[in-house]
Design an enzyme around this catalytic site. Sequence first.
Site, PDB file in Angstrom:
ATOM      1  N   HIS A 108       2.455  -9.961  -9.746  1.00 40.28           N
ATOM      2  CA  HIS A 108       4.043 -10.353  -9.670  1.00 40.28           C
ATOM      3  C   HIS A 108       4.550  -9.080  -8.741  1.00 40.28           C
ATOM      4  CE1 HIS A 108       7.997 -11.114 -10.844  1.00 40.28           C
ATOM      5  NE2 HIS A 108       8.227  -9.867 -11.252  1.00 40.28           N
ATOM      6  N   SER A 109       4.455  -7.985  -8.921  1.00 34.20           N
ATOM      7  CA  SER A 109       4.946  -6.915  -8.252  1.00 34.20           C
ATOM      8  C   SER A 109       4.036  -5.582  -8.230  1.00 34.20           C
ATOM      9  CB  SER A 109       6.288  -6.464  -8.874  1.00 34.20           C
ATOM     10  OG  SER A 109       6.307  -5.991  -9.986  1.00 34.20           O
ATOM     11  N   GLU A 162       0.888  -1.215  -0.014  1.00 37.13           N
ATOM     12  CA  GLU A 162      -0.147   0.147  -0.121  1.00 37.13           C
ATOM     13  C   GLU A 162       0.885   1.146  -0.018  1.00 37.13           C
ATOM     14  OE1 GLU A 162      -3.504   2.213  -0.116  1.00 37.13           O
ATOM     15  OE2 GLU A 162      -2.864   0.354  -0.729  1.00 37.13           O
ATOM     16  N   SER A 180      18.972  -8.810  -8.832  1.00 36.29           N
ATOM     17  CA  SER A 180      17.463  -8.783  -9.894  1.00 36.29           C
ATOM     18  C   SER A 180      17.899 -10.037 -10.763  1.00 36.29           C
ATOM     19  CB  SER A 180      17.012  -7.536 -10.413  1.00 36.29           C
ATOM     20  OG  SER A 180      17.205  -6.421  -9.477  1.00 36.29           O
TER      21      SER A 180
HETATM   22  C1  LIG Z   1      17.650 -12.584 -16.297  1.00 31.29           C
HETATM   23  C2  LIG Z   1      16.433 -11.860 -16.237  1.00 31.29           C
HETATM   24  N1  LIG Z   1      15.379 -12.028 -17.304  1.00 31.29           N
HETATM   25  C3  LIG Z   1      14.342 -11.424 -16.754  1.00 31.29           C
HETATM   26  C4  LIG Z   1      14.042 -10.653 -15.591  1.00 31.29           C
HETATM   27  C5  LIG Z   1      12.542 -10.101 -15.542  1.00 31.29           C
HETATM   28  N2  LIG Z   1      11.867 -11.074 -14.659  1.00 31.29           N
HETATM   29  C6  LIG Z   1      11.715 -10.509 -13.235  1.00 31.29           C
HETATM   30  S1  LIG Z   1      10.881 -11.512 -12.326  1.00 31.29           S
HETATM   31  C7  LIG Z   1      10.496 -12.426 -13.739  1.00 31.29           C
HETATM   32  C8  LIG Z   1       9.783 -13.798 -13.341  1.00 31.29           C
HETATM   33  C9  LIG Z   1       9.995 -14.509 -12.626  1.00 31.29           C
HETATM   34  O1  LIG Z   1       9.248 -15.672 -12.347  1.00 31.29           O
HETATM   35  P1  LIG Z   1       9.562 -16.791 -11.228  1.00 31.29           P
HETATM   36  O2  LIG Z   1      10.891 -17.202 -11.298  1.00 31.29           O
HETATM   37  O3  LIG Z   1       8.680 -18.119 -11.506  1.00 31.29           O
HETATM   38  O4  LIG Z   1       9.353 -16.335  -9.910  1.00 31.29           O
HETATM   39  P2  LIG Z   1       8.174 -15.636  -9.338  1.00 31.29           P
HETATM   40  O5  LIG Z   1       8.270 -14.144  -9.525  1.00 31.29           O
HETATM   41  O6  LIG Z   1       7.189 -16.588  -9.792  1.00 31.29           O
HETATM   42  O7  LIG Z   1       8.182 -15.813  -7.872  1.00 31.29           O
HETATM   43  C10 LIG Z   1      11.134 -11.883 -15.025  1.00 31.29           C
HETATM   44  C11 LIG Z   1      10.810 -12.353 -16.240  1.00 31.29           C
HETATM   45  C12 LIG Z   1      15.106 -10.928 -14.667  1.00 31.29           C
HETATM   46  N3  LIG Z   1      14.696 -10.309 -13.668  1.00 31.29           N
HETATM   47  N4  LIG Z   1      16.361 -11.443 -15.044  1.00 31.29           N
END
Ligand SMILES: Cc1ncc(C[n+]2csc(CCOP(=O)(O)OP(=O)(O)O)c2C)c(N)n1
Lengths: 488, 381
Positions: free
Chosen positions: A379-380, A164, A250
């Site tokens: 997701h965020s 929030e 990240s």
């Molecule tokens: C190398 C890389 N590629 C793309 C991203 C962008 N990104 C951030 S989170 C995410 C999804 C990750 O999904 P998952 O591993 O299933 O974790 P969850 O968010 O479901 O916990 C992506 C594509 C990133 N952070 N790093």
Amino acid sequence: MVTQQCLQFVHYSSSSTCVVVLASSWSHEIHTPLHCFSLYLQLYHSFTQLRLSNWNCLHLVMRVTWAKKIFNQFSAQCLIHKGNFTTSATFGPSNPKFPIISNNFTDELKFTNATSYGSIPIYRILGSATEDEAMANIELEEAKYIKMYKDMVTITVMDKILYESQRQGRISFYMTNSGEETVQIGTAAALSLNDVVYAQYREAGVLLWRGFKLKQFMNQCYGNCEDIGKGKQMPVHYGSKELNFVTISSPLTTQLPQAVGAAYALKLAHSDRCVAVYFGEGAASEGDAHAAFNFAATLDCPVIFICRNNGYAISTPAREQYKGDGIAAKGPAYGINTIRVDGNDIFAVHNATRAAKEWTLANGKPVLIEAMSYRIGHHSTSDDSSAYRSVSEIAEWEKLQPIARFRQCLEKYGLWSEEQEKEFVSSIKKQILSDFAAAEKNVKPNWKEVFTDVYYNMPDHIKKQSEAMAKHVDQYKEHYPVELYKQQ
Amino acid sequence: MATSKFCSRLRNVTRLSITNSGSIFPAVAPSTIRHAGIGRTHFTYAPESPPTNSGDTQEMNMFKAINNGLALSMEADESAVFFGEDVAFGGVFRCSMGLQERFGKDRVFNTPLCEQGIVGFGIGIANMGSTAIAEIQFADYIFPAFDQLVNEAAKMRYRSGGDYDCGKLTVRAPCGAVGHGGLYHSQSPEAYFAHTPGLKVVVPRGPIKAKGLLMSCVAEPDPCIIFEPKILYRAAVEEVPIGRYVTEIGKAEIVRKGTDVTLVGWGTQVHVLIEVANLVEEKLGVSCEVIDLVTILPWDVDAVSQSVKKTGRLIIAHEAPLTCGFGSEIAATIQESCFLSLEAPIQRVTGWDTPFPHIFEPFYLPDKWRCFDAVKNIVNY
Ligand SMILES: Cc1ncc(C[n+]2csc(CCOP(=O)(O)OP(=O)(O)O)c2C)c(N)n1
Ligand SMILES: [Mg+2]
């Protein structure tokens, strides 16, 4: 026919070769060990005829393998040793020994796929026949289970407040843990503080369990002068060397091979520590995941891979992320001990991780846990999940209420009560809000921290840049938000 | 802080389902915030006018212009496919909204989360003569694909003596500062790729360029990388021609004429430089020529040289770090081609030689006051 080939071979090779290795599959010619023995005699006879008997120290060894049930095949090996010379040759239809695999042969032309095996089952306790048994121990570890429950509740409250606060523009970004508190706390509680954790970003509960203070979370999200990371990273990129929790990065999956290396070092140092590394089912698609699994298996590293399979990687559903029997199925393929658990069952997650830790330390080898769960939140704060999933889908998963189920268990055994619940929730809210307010009030670190921690010692070129910027800021003060940053 | 008000708001939050798409990237948070980074933009957007004779136009922001360019490319070429992480639902920056519905799941699709896979897969598609347009979610995450881009895409034509190529590959990646992206949502990695013979690298500064460059890169017979400044996706709005047009690769654009100092930049930085040019004109009476380089590789040496021969002074500004940033290449080349015309040493105003910091972004960027100061210094040299 085989004898013929052998004779020809012996004849041909007698002048130059000292050793003959014969490995063959003669399913049509040899049906019993007796046949094999007669072949041995014939061969021995041929050798003698070819004046091989003149050789010193001649040994003829024949090994017969009777693969009765499966392939009805024989393999025989004749080994002749002379002096310290060894050469070998194979002839006839053969049963070579390919490394690592079990060398079963078949004449059935058939592809193998995910449906050739049963799906790896999901280990669960709640609602199973062993539930009562598992519960019986709950009182023995009352303090632990109460802390587990409290931490799960704390994470949900903290998530609400920080989510929030991002909505209100107070912090720049946030990621919630909702739906995965069980996986976080259930695994974390099975590890020791001296085990090392490498996380992705949705593991705040793990860090909380290890003793990260609420205000430390807030300080990081604000990037204020008390943030361990000195405001350099975006919110939720926590880390604490004190708690053996390696600072989050990240770029996805980079932590996996690193965790394997850490585990290798711990093993080499004869410590009784292991490494736990967390990742999403999406992250499991990266090349680094392959590298990590393969290194961990081949180099025997005491690392626990904990995959949080929450069904989504941002908008991408798991069914577009992988085929086959999920992430768990990869484990056995790499030679890794693997278990799939119900991520909504705190007892199952906890037990599985406990067993994994015990096993990894006893054997010095990796374990893979695939914890099945669901990402209840977006997701965020950058994401609006209604763009790719239905409200009813979320509602369906919300019904599972893993935290409420845990509470029920605790209440059933008299370890928790409605009153305690009320009191705890209100006190934790109060504490989070006051820590939040304090974190918000706090200034940012001195802006010159831009230039620190690039290297151990600041090289001259960075020093010069730092000085140039200091001069510039001094000259153009009114254009820089210096008042938000700590003065020297 | 008004804690009580905050608490009361929080009490109303029952479930974490507050919907507000993309509040951190690329849109900006409410402007009332006192925290550095959040809600702060370091530039004023200067829209360009549509190219002459380019037909009807429509107001579009940059993600819409890119969406439009993608749609036109796929319409014109049946072999064209578009893929990447999360592109099916429209992409995290909304560039592919509606494309899967329109062109089908075979042509617009999500890939597994693997950048090396995305680029390698794209190279293979291009090998077969089909058109591959790949999205890397953030330029910061292009590095797992570094090998595929640098050793494979870039060298395929050379190593096969021209027999094979992957010219039909175009890779798009959002880059640059966004106010609060920190280390891994802010980088500008163009110089790494500029060091790779065989690749073409472009950076648009707004919707018109983004669409034109996309169309050019798709048509270009060499593999191209487009780094799109993510802060511009929503913020930058222009009248964009709705039909097909191309923006020439390898050609810089003089966006503001001037006589005393040449300012060179690309992407978002062009807007900083335009603002600086206005500022120094007003405050110092100095006339700046602003050049948008547009293409990083192969870059337009002639355009910059001609300008510097006229002004005698050159300032290059980019967000990426100083050391071996692309400004170094420009400076080295121009001191050679314009040695006798230079009135002062060439200056570079860039991000510092540190990773891109989260909370210190205002102190990291080559913002207008640092550029302003550079102009002041170069004319007083
Ligand atoms: C190398 C890389 N590629 C793309 C991203 C962008 N990104 C951030 S989170 C995410 C999804 C990750 O999904 P998952 O591993 O299933 O974790 P969850 O968010 O479901 O916990 C992506 C594509 C990133 N952070 N790093
Ligand atoms: Mg996931």
